[in-house]
Design an enzyme around this catalytic site. Sequence first.
Site, PDB file in Angstrom:
ATOM      1  CB  CYS A  77      39.178  -9.705 -52.058  1.00 18.64           C
ATOM      2  SG  CYS A  77      37.393  -9.806 -51.877  1.00 18.64           S
ATOM      3  CG  ASP A 267      42.199 -14.655 -57.131  1.00 21.35           C
ATOM      4  OD1 ASP A 267      41.743 -13.920 -56.242  1.00 21.35           O
ATOM      5  OD2 ASP A 267      41.873 -15.857 -57.249  1.00 21.35           O
ATOM      6  CG  HIS A 269      40.365 -14.183 -53.268  1.00 20.52           C
ATOM      7  ND1 HIS A 269      39.943 -13.694 -54.493  1.00 20.52           N
ATOM      8  CD2 HIS A 269      39.516 -13.671 -52.352  1.00 20.52           C
ATOM      9  CE1 HIS A 269      38.868 -12.944 -54.323  1.00 20.52           C
ATOM     10  NE2 HIS A 269      38.589 -12.913 -53.029  1.00 20.52           N
TER      11      HIS A 269
END
Length: 388
Positions: A77, A267, A269
Site C-alpha cells: 500500500c 485508498d 486497499h
Amino acid sequence: MEAVLAKYENQINVFSEYLEDLPDTDEPVWILGECYNAKTEKTELLSDVHSRLWFTYRKKFSPIGGTGPSSDAGWGCMLRCGQMILAQALVCSQLGRAWRWKADAGQPEEYQRILQCFLDRKDSCYSIHQMAQMGVGEGKSVGEWYGPNTVAQVLKKLALFDDWNSLAVYVSMDNTVVIEDIKQACSNTHGNRATTCPLSQSQLLSDWRPLLLVIPLRMGINHINPVYIQALKECFKMPQSCGVLGGKPNLAYYFIGFVGEELIYLDPHTTQSALESEAGSGVDDLTYHCLRSPRRMKITNLDPSVALGFFCKSEEDFDGWCNLVQQEIQLKRNLRMFELVENHPSHWPPFVPPSKPDVQTTGAGNSIRKTKNFEGFFKCSHKNHQAL
C-alpha cells in the site's frame, strides 16, 4: 491465495472508518492547492479528484524478480501511495495542474506515456516490480511493508533512470530543507545527469529540472501533535502541493486535501487484476481512476509518520514555495513542522547530487537494465512471502 486476499480486504473495510460522501458544508474544500465550495462546485471538485491517478493493489502480474509474489495485496500500500504522489508530479509536469481526465474522451499522448511508467510489468520504470526491487537496497525485503521515508528514497533512485521526465526528486533529512542543495540538484548544468534521450526544447531552454520535493516528518510520538495540524492544512493550500504520504499503522493512504478537521485521501486497499498491455500501446485506464466520492478521516487519527510532497516545475515555483513556507509555517508557528534554511549546514557531510549508476535505459516506461556492477541489486529476498 484468493481466500487470504479476501480476508485481508474485509479487515481493511472494518478498520478504515472512512467517510464516503462529501459533507454539506460551507467550509472550503482544498484539493492539492485548489479551493472548492462543496455546495456550488461539487462537480468541479469531483472532477479534480477523479482525475488523479489511483494506484491500488493488483494481482496476477508477473512474479517480482521471476520467482517472487504476483500480488502486492497486504504489503504494497505505501508503494502504491508512492506511485500516486510521483504520478501527480509527472501529470503536473507534462499536462499541468489544470488538466482533467474524462472517461469518454481521448487522452493526450503524455498521459498515456505517464501511465505506461506505472503498469505492473518488470519493464515499467515505476512499476511495483522496480520499486520492490529497488527497496532491497534500502534494507527492505520484497514483500515487506514500507514507511513514508523509505518509499521516498526508492522514488529518488528510480527517477534517475527516467530521462523523459528528467525529474529531480529531493528527499529532505533531519526535518530540514536546504535551498542551496535543491537548487544544485535541479540545475541542468551540474554535470552529473548523463542522459541517453535528448532533452525537450523547453528543458534545453531552462536550467531547472522539475522538482518533486519530499519531506519525511514525524509529527508526534504515538499520535499527531495538535500543534502541527494547522501547518499541515496550510501545506494542502499551497499551489505546489503534491499530496502527503501517511495513514495509520501499517495502512498507507495518499492524502490529497482536507475539509474542516478531516483529511481527504485516495485508498490503495482494493485489489484489482493487473492489466495486460503491450509497451507503447494504449491502456484501458478506467481502473486507474477512483470514481467514487473521496474518502475522509479525522486529522487526529493520522499516524504521526508522514511525508509531505511538493512539485515545483520552475525555479520561480520553488522560490514561491519558499516564501509561502516562511510566511505560513515558519513565522506563524512556535513549533515548526520542518526547517527551511538557505545554506547547507556546515556540520553535515557535503551535498552530492544523486547520479545514475552505470546502467542503460531507454527512457520513461523502460526497465533498468542489468550490468555487471548491478547484478546483485535484482536478487529478491522472499522470506516475507509465505503468507502471500
